[in-house]
Design a protein around this motif. Structure first.
Motif, short mmCIF file in Angstrom:
data_model
loop_
_atom_site.label_atom_id
_atom_site.label_comp_id
_atom_site.label_asym_id
_atom_site.label_seq_id
_atom_site.Cartn_x
_atom_site.Cartn_y
_atom_site.Cartn_z
N SER A 244 0.85 -1.18 0.00
CA SER A 244 0.00 0.00 0.00
C SER A 244 0.89 1.23 0.00
N GLY A 250 1.98 2.85 -5.93
CA GLY A 250 1.30 1.72 -6.55
C GLY A 250 1.69 1.57 -8.01
N THR A 270 -3.35 -1.65 -2.72
CA THR A 270 -4.43 -0.66 -2.70
C THR A 270 -4.19 0.34 -3.82
N HIS A 271 -5.16 1.20 -4.06
CA HIS A 271 -5.04 2.30 -5.03
C HIS A 271 -4.81 1.86 -6.47
N CYS A 272 -5.27 0.65 -6.83
CA CYS A 272 -5.15 0.20 -8.23
C CYS A 272 -5.87 1.16 -9.16
N GLU A 273 -7.09 1.53 -8.76
CA GLU A 273 -7.92 2.32 -9.67
C GLU A 273 -7.32 3.69 -9.90
N GLU A 278 -4.97 -0.88 -14.77
CA GLU A 278 -5.68 -1.66 -15.78
C GLU A 278 -5.44 -1.11 -17.18
N GLY A 287 -0.27 -5.33 -14.80
CA GLY A 287 -1.22 -5.37 -13.70
C GLY A 287 -1.99 -6.69 -13.61
N CYS A 292 -6.80 -6.22 -5.97
CA CYS A 292 -6.95 -4.83 -5.58
C CYS A 292 -7.98 -4.70 -4.48
N GLN A 387 -9.69 -8.81 -8.81
CA GLN A 387 -8.46 -9.21 -9.49
C GLN A 387 -8.52 -8.75 -10.93
N TYR A 393 -11.36 -5.76 -14.09
CA TYR A 393 -11.44 -6.08 -12.67
C TYR A 393 -12.56 -7.09 -12.43
#
Lengths: 413, 278
Positions: A244, A250, A270-273, A278, A287, A292, A387, A393
């Motif tokens: 994180s 990230g 965390t903070h994938c978005e 993606e 990725g 996530c 995932q 996602y």
């Protein structure tokens, strides 16, 4: 010369935009048939991206409540409006603006800012004036262990953020006929309250499953390189990697992990978005198979009267703003719904009565069930893990609600 | 080591401006990030970001020149504190402008180069890092040659030694200052293009590069340009090594302790020399 004048005009534009964001007419709490809520969110500064999600979420919530006729208080219908200020992503400015909203603008209902740090800065202010605040973007444990009575959070708190990943790893180990306590964890968190809480949560979970944490790294706030963390992963080969490090960290982690050929069977972060891992034009397949942590996912089956299901909310949001709502937007919208519900139940604009109504909240929204602990955090909603599978996602955990099986182990990209 | 080459570039520019103009450029990191955005924009429009190493300096030269003519020109002969404030102002301005224009999103320039792995991938060498390190060293070499051989380079060095004397000798110091500051921005731009390819850029990440550049310039000593290159490389190695042994939380602390040790060591050495002179 033309370069100069162009530069100057851009500069002027910037000044105008900033000016618009920070000034506005002062409004009273209830004027005619409008209840004005107040919020200082980050329009500029390092949280500008998530600040925008927060604001969009609030606006959509207000729009839908107003379209449905508004809130009934004492037999009269009221519409909602929000007075915004730009907190410039600095805590000091946020505190000032909270004072200004409450004292100067006479606003008695506050919506939270974006990020734990900012929320933590404002919480003592609303406490001082006895003005309730509903927030959806401050998850740090430290907001809820100080006995604040006027701060309510619709989201799960930070130490739960990646717990689901450890539980998932244990589940998977059992499925493969291994003892969960044989698993080794690599933990990397940014040195800030929110991520440190996540780390503390992971330590608790590891102890619960008897797992060993073999790498425990704290990245500096301005992390610019992750080579040493990745080198350790390559040398010690952990089974689970948990990271994180906010948005920059990230993005760096995902990018450098692939470029330096590090990998683990389960990688969760965390903070994938907000890092947009993606986006294959930027990250390629780096990725893929990363888990996530999310407060919320569109695939969940919660419902409410305003938006319908989580999926309906997603479609509406996308139609209005042109992008899929990240959970930051969803939890902001949920905050507005919770507020509206509490004001209607209180049947009054008295801040103490609205506070008591908030404390007694027990409802389902598209975002999840909401029921507050005495300390103000939502205890009715777990975290989810999604995932990234083939660039999309997919909800994989908690397995109770998951519609997609976990892709395990993660393939090196 | 390869990271060090990048820091060395930014530090080189800083040392140059410091030495010649007696201005500590706090906006150094912002110029680096701006160069990064040039690479990102090129990658977006379908041009390979590697070429940004040549394009970004041109763009940033313009930016540097603009800031010199509007701001730096007025503070260059004032005391150090004034110019510190001025460049700090530029740094905030550029940060906010980048935030308005490009958004606070994290950007990177995808380059498509692969990675060589050795010893079961325990040691990996990214081709892009190697390429950029070579480009950085080449650029550094060109700069040194330029300062030694070219007419403008000589004028810059003369101004650095004694601005008044240079003016008496007929050198237009105002032009020299403009060239120096723009040149510094250009070097930063090249470094920024490399940063965008190797790591990521966002509007607020510039401070990291300013601090590193500042440190390297101090370690190397003012005006010691080849020292800057060595210090930059050394710092890159030391930093990663410290991160590996002690953990990332002490990575930067280690580097700064190193700075203290070096400065203390140097003042002791100087003290000895002074005694000898007595």
């Amino acid at each position: 010369m033309s370069k100069n004048s162009k530069f100057l005009s851009v500069l002027a534009c910037g000044a105008v935009v900033t000016g618009l964001a920070t000034t506005g007419p002062a409004e009273a709490k209830v004027e005619g048939d409008t209840i004005t809520l107040g919020s200082a969110v980050s329009i500029t500064g390092r949280y500008a991206v998530n600040g925008k999600h927060t604001k969009n979420g609030y606006d959509l919530g207000v729009k839908f409540i107003n379209d449905k006729g508004g809130i009934t208080v004492g037999g009269k219908k009221y519409k909602l409006a929000i007075q915004y200020y730009d907190d410039e992503s600095t805590a000091a400015r946020g505190t000032q603006l909270a004072e200004r909203l409450i004292q100067q603008d006479q606003i008695k209902f506050i919506l939270g800012p974006y990020s734990s740090g900012m929320t933590k800065a404002i919480a003592p202010v609303v406490e001082k004036y006895g003005v309730p605040m509903v927030e959806g973007n401050g998850a740090s444990r430290s907001i809820f262990n100080q006995g604040f009575r006027y701060t309510f959070a619709v989201l799960s708190t930070s130490e739960q953020y990646l717990s689901t990943a450890i539980d998932l790893a244990a589940e998977q180990a059992k499925k493969d006929g291994k003892d969960p306590s044989s698993l080794k964890i690599a933990l990397g968190v940014r040195n800030e309250p929110f991520a440190l809480d996540i780390g503390a949560g992971i330590h608790d979970d590891a102890k619960r499953h008897g797992m060993e944490i073999i790498i425990d790294e704290k990245f500096p706030k301005e992390v610019s390189d992750m080579t040493s963390f990745l080198t350790k992963i390559k040398a010690l080969k952990p089974d689970v990697v948990v990271v994180s490090a906010h948005t920059v960290g990230g993005a760096l982690f995902v990018r450098q992990m692939t470029e330096q050929k590090a990998n683990a069977p389960i990688v969760a972060m965390t903070h994938c978005e907000s890092a947009k891992i993606e986006d294959s034009t930027v990250f390629g397949s780096a990725g893929e198979d990363i888990l996530c942590a999310g407060q919320w996912a569109p695939e969940l089956t919660y419902r409410d009267d305003y938006f319908g299901s989580a999926m309906d909310y997603t479609k509406t949001f996308e139609k209005v703003y042109g992008y899929v709502p990240p959970y930051q937007a969803a939890e902001s919208t949920a905050s507005v719904l919770v507020y509206a519900d509490a004001i209607a139940r209180a049947g009054s604009f008295d801040t103490a009565k609205v506070r008591d109504a908030l404390a007694a909240t027990d409802m389902q929204t598209f975002y999840g069930n909401v029921k507050f602990a005495p300390t103000g955090q939502n205890i009715a909603k777990p975290m989810v893990l999604r995932q990234l599978q083939n660039g999309k996602y997919k909800l994989v955990a908690p397995s109770r609600w998951a519609d997609t099986p976990l892709s395990f182990p993660r393939m090196a990209q | 080591m390869m990271i060090g080459a990048l820091f060395a570039l930014a530090a080189f520019g800083m040392a140059l401006v410091w030495g010649v103009m007696n201005v500590i450029n706090i906006a150094q990191g912002e110029f680096v990030v701006l160069g990064g955005y040039v690479a990102v924009l090129m990658a977006q429009s379908g041009i390979h970001p590697f070429f940004a190493i040549f394009v970004a300096p041109v763009v940033l030269y313009g930016v540097g020149w603009f800031f010199y003519q509007t701001i730096i020109k007025r503070v260059v002969d004032k005391d150090l504190f004034t110019s510190l404030l001025a460049t700090f102002g530029i740094s905030i301005l550029v940060q906010q402008l980048m935030n308005q224009i490009f958004g606070a999103d994290i950007r990177r320039a995808p380059h498509g180069f692969g990675t060589w792995g050795f010893f079961d991938n325990l040691v990996t060498v990214e081709q892009v890092k190697l390429l950029t390190a070579l480009a950085a060293l080449a650029l550094g070499g060109v700069m040194v040659l330029f300062l030694k051989k070219s007419r403008l380079g000589q004028a810059i060095r003369a101004t650095a030694q004694n601005a008044r004397a240079a003016r008496i000798m007929g050198i237009d110091t105002d032009k020299v200052y403009a060239a120096t500051y723009s040149l510094n921005a250009a070097i930063c731009g090249a470094a920024g293009a490399m940063v965008a390819m190797i790591w990521v850029v966002e509007p607020y990440i510039g401070l990291v590069y300013t601090i590193r550049a500042f440190m390297i310039a101090i370690i190397a000593g003012l005006g010691n340009l080849s020292g800057v290159v060595l210090a930059g490389l050394g710092l890159g190695v030391a930093e990663n090594f410290a991160g590996f042994i002690m953990g990332a939380e002490f990575q930067i602390a280690f580097v700064f302790s190193l700075l203290v040790v070096i400065l203390v060591g140097r003042s002791i050495l100087l003290g000895r020399k002074r005694e000898y002179l007595k």
